[in-house]
Design an enzyme around this catalytic site. Structure first.
Site, PDB file in Angstrom:
ATOM      1  N   GLY A 175      -0.494  -1.159   6.510  1.00  0.00           N
ATOM      2  CA  GLY A 175      -0.169  -2.062   7.620  1.00  0.00           C
ATOM      3  C   GLY A 175      -1.310  -3.032   7.872  1.00  0.00           C
ATOM      4  O   GLY A 175      -2.249  -3.134   7.075  1.00  0.00           O
ATOM      5  N   LYS A 232      29.401 -13.522  -6.985  1.00  0.00           N
ATOM      6  CA  LYS A 232      29.620 -12.080  -7.200  1.00  0.00           C
ATOM      7  C   LYS A 232      31.000 -11.846  -7.789  1.00  0.00           C
ATOM      8  O   LYS A 232      31.164 -11.089  -8.725  1.00  0.00           O
ATOM      9  CB  LYS A 232      29.517 -11.274  -5.896  1.00  0.00           C
ATOM     10  CG  LYS A 232      28.164 -11.098  -5.272  1.00  0.00           C
ATOM     11  CD  LYS A 232      27.218 -10.193  -6.033  1.00  0.00           C
ATOM     12  CE  LYS A 232      26.447 -10.986  -7.054  1.00  0.00           C
ATOM     13  NZ  LYS A 232      25.190 -11.507  -6.716  1.00  0.00           N
ATOM     14  N   CYS A 281       0.816  -1.217   0.000  1.00  0.00           N
ATOM     15  CA  CYS A 281       0.000   0.000   0.000  1.00  0.00           C
ATOM     16  C   CYS A 281       0.847   1.264   0.000  1.00  0.00           C
ATOM     17  O   CYS A 281       2.010   1.254   0.401  1.00  0.00           O
ATOM     18  CB  CYS A 281      -0.869  -0.003   1.241  1.00  0.00           C
ATOM     19  SG  CYS A 281      -1.800  -1.506   1.439  1.00  0.00           S
TER      20      CYS A 281
HETATM   21  O1  M6R Z   1      15.543 -12.230 -11.608  1.00  0.00           O
HETATM   22  P1  M6R Z   1      16.002 -13.511 -10.936  1.00  0.00           P
HETATM   23  O2  M6R Z   1      16.259 -13.334  -9.490  1.00  0.00           O
HETATM   24  O3  M6R Z   1      15.074 -14.643 -11.217  1.00  0.00           O
HETATM   25  O4  M6R Z   1      17.367 -13.842 -11.647  1.00  0.00           O
HETATM   26  C1  M6R Z   1      18.034 -15.042 -11.381  1.00  0.00           C
HETATM   27  C2  M6R Z   1      19.497 -14.958 -11.772  1.00  0.00           C
HETATM   28  O5  M6R Z   1      19.617 -14.742 -13.149  1.00  0.00           O
HETATM   29  C3  M6R Z   1      20.205 -13.838 -11.027  1.00  0.00           C
HETATM   30  O6  M6R Z   1      20.061 -13.971  -9.645  1.00  0.00           O
HETATM   31  C4  M6R Z   1      21.709 -13.812 -11.342  1.00  0.00           C
HETATM   32  O7  M6R Z   1      22.308 -14.965 -10.857  1.00  0.00           O
HETATM   33  C5  M6R Z   1      22.306 -12.566 -10.726  1.00  0.00           C
HETATM   34  N1  M6R Z   1      22.376 -11.532 -11.693  1.00  0.00           N
HETATM   35  C6  M6R Z   1      23.632 -12.797 -10.119  1.00  0.00           C
HETATM   36  O8  M6R Z   1      24.115 -11.651  -9.511  1.00  0.00           O
END
Ligand code: M6R
Length: 613
Positions: free
Chosen positions: A105, A490, A2
């Site tokens: 809420g 990462k 909301c």
């Molecule tokens: O949009 P989503 O969370 O479904 O995407 C899944 C993966 O493609 C995404 O988490 C990807 O691994 C990341 N870009 C990694 O940092």
């Protein structure tokens, strides 16, 4: 979720309110409404309301073809929790002709309050918890309270979370607002003032804001703003926000990824707002049908891709340890082609930032043909296919994530998954006392993350030691193994350094052979029962000449040595550790990529949303 906007001015406010609602659209909603204090021909004030189901532009058209006009008003976008999306259930809610209010809420004790009101002769038009608040205020007004006194008395009776904005045509020169568990901000103007659940909604009219604190009640007039906290009048600072960098601007940051990492304390707070009261989680926030669905759940199947699947792996530990419920986690591209055996009473959960990932969507469509209790989507995009096609959903409030490397989407997913684990644990014997303790920890999370971000300079310095490396290992034990996996993902995706994550106990079963003085080994070491075992695993690495970078909870006083560089992470409870320890690993990968000069926000070969198989 909301959204609230309110205004009191000398000019017409309807366009200001509608623009405010437009700016809140990104949060997701199913209906919208507006109420203004207008004037009858004889000059008497009356409240005029327009409500519609669907998008804000539907409300805009309805308002255009109405005579709605006024200088004081409130508006709302609703995401149904009590009662289906409909015009009657849309806000503002009324009590009689005089009072109208909007509410964000969930009021947990509304049924008890409602039955008392019914006995006293109040009729209810909607199925919402909010209408109860309107009648409670009315009840006090007829007894002679001013609107302010009536709201003060009413909020004392409410359990749960609320951000409220109330108008009354008998006191047409004020807005009364109250907050507890749902955010509210006052926009300060010249001879006019505003209120909203998010300052973004007011960017077109002011850059000066008063952030209300938990438990604040305020009376907003054109020329004056008065605030009370626990019955005492208080002064709150006015903050000037010259330019609120939107999600699509980098603002002061060099890259979106860094901006998104630093947004985490705020977006985690926004994700928790309205979902958690002071002492408990608000399960209606998962949707109207959620409690009945959760009552049937005996196990959970999570399906996701990439970073989102790592969130699922963390959740498995929480579901098993807090809710004592078995949980299976699958990669969507694998799940969709398997013969799946569904155990009775299994809830199917997808996790996705975009809600458009082809494999996750295909897995959902496959699962819908199987005998799951229901499908739940944890997603960052309200209008996504995943949300639309799932039975129930819970939105993460990360805002738009632009960097291809997922950061704030991941930590907000974890926040929601922890809330989900608590909701399910209630059904398997979690006491109110234990729930209160867990919720207390959840409330600390934004602050601990903020402190952890303070490590950025130190991490930037050590990141230089990674830039000439080609391989790295990430280690974690138990619930920290998925954190290590996320850290490794990462690093590889934005710095192109090969990074492999292992449960630390697996080292000696093979990967130890890789360790030499060219292999940086990153480990996460929170203060938990596995610490002794982890330390033993790390000794195995340093004994073989490996260089260790250990992110350790500061309370364990892990000492740096010749081959061990310890980075002290602000101390946190075991339950928060997976979320907190993710942050330094995000910073590490960012600074390594920065040193290497890669395209941080758009790494090669990758797309933000993977909509093909
Ligand atoms: O949009 P989503 O969370 O479904 O995407 C899944 C993966 O493609 C995404 O988490 C990807 O691994 C990341 N870009 C990694 O940092």
């Amino acid at each position: 979720m909301c959204g609230i906007v309110g205004a009191i001015a000398e000019r017409e406010v309807r366009e200001i309110l509608l623009e405010g609602l437009k700016r809140l659209e990104y949060r997701g909603y199913d209906s919208a409404g507006i109420a203004l204090i207008s004037q009858k021909k004889n000059g008497d004030p009356f409240i005029d309301t327009v409500k519609t189901v669907g998008k804000v532009n539907k409300l805009q058209s309805a308002v255009k073809s109405s005579k709605l006009s006024g200088r004081v008003g409130i508006a709302h976008t609703r995401w149904a929790t009590h009662g289906k999306p409909s015009v009657t259930n849309a806000h503002p809610h009324r009590s009689g002709e005089d009072i109208a209010l909007v509410h964000n809420g969930i009021i947990e004790n509304f049924e008890a309050l409602r039955s008392v009101l019914v006995k006293e002769g109040y009729g209810f038009e909607s199925d919402t918890d909010t209408e109860t608040i309107a009648h409670l205020i009315h009840q006090r007004r007829v007894k002679g309270d001013s609107l302010l006194e009536a709201v003060k008395a009413t909020v004392k009776r409410l359990e749960g979370a609320y951000g409220l904005c109330v108008i009354d045509n008998n006191e047409p020169d004020k807005l009364i607002v109250a907050r507890s568990g749902s955010p509210l901000v006052i926009g300060v103007g010249i001879g006019e003032n505003f209120v909203a659940s998010d300052p973004l909604a007011l960017g077109q009219v002011t850059d000066r804001f008063i952030y209300l604190e938990e438990g604040d009640i305020a009376q907003i007039e054109r020329e004056e703003i008065s605030i009370w906290h626990k019955s005492k009048k208080v002064k709150r600072e006015i903050t000037t926000v010259l330019h609120q960098a939107g999600d699509t601007e980098k603002g002061q940051y060099q890259h979106f990824m860094l901006k998104e990492i630093f947004e985490q304390p705020r977006v985690i707070q926004e994700t928790l707002d309205g979902r958690v009261s002071k002492t408990s989680v608000l399960e209606q926030a998962f949707g109207i049908e959620a409690p009945a669905i959760f009552d049937q759940v005996q196990s959970v199947q999570i399906v996701a891709c990439g970073t989102s699947s790592h969130a699922g792996l963390v959740a498995k530990y929480w579901l098993e340890s807090i809710a004592k419920i078995p949980c299976q986690v699958d990669i969507a591209s694998d799940y969709r082609y398997r013969d799946i055996i569904v155990q009775p009473g299994t809830l199917f959960v997808t996790i996705s930032q975009s809600g458009e990932t082809a494999d996750t969507l295909a897995a959902l469509r496959y699962a819908k043909k199987l005998k799951y209790v229901a499908s739940l989507a944890i997603c960052n995009v309200a209008t996504s296919s995943l949300v639309r096609e799932s039975d129930i959903s819970m939105l993460t409030m990360a805002g738009q994530e632009i960097g291809v490397a997922s950061t704030k989407a991941f930590t907000t997913q974890l926040a929601i998954l922890l809330v989900m684990a608590i909701v399910l644990a209630r059904r398997t014997g979690l006491s109110a006392e234990k729930e209160k303790k867990l919720v207390k920890e959840l409330h600390k999370l934004p602050h601990v993350i903020e402190k952890t971000l303070g490590l950025h300079r130190q991490i930037k310095t050590i990141s230089k030691q990674f830039s000439d490396k080609h391989h790295s290992l990430f280690l974690g034990r138990g619930i920290q193994y998925p954190v290590a996996k996320e850290g490794a993902l990462k690093l590889k995706e934005i710095s192109y350094i090969h990074a492999e994550a292992y449960p630390a106990g697996e080292l000696k079963h093979g990967p130890l052979a890789l360790v030499d003085n060219k292999m940086p080994v990153v480990a996460v070491a929170p203060n938990n029962d596995l610490l002794g075992k982890l330390k033993a695993n790390l000794s195995e690495v340093s004994a073989r000449g490996g260089k260790l970078y250990v992110f350790a909870d500061e309370s364990i006083k892990y000492q740096s040595e010749k081959r061990i560089k310890v980075i002290n992470v602000p101390s946190c409870s075991e339950i928060l550790a997976p979320i907190v320890f993710t942050v330094p690993l995000q910073l590490l990968s960012y600074y390594v990529a920065l040193t290497k000069g890669t395209d941080v926000d758009h790494p090669r070969n990758l797309a933000k949303s993977v909509t093909v198989e």
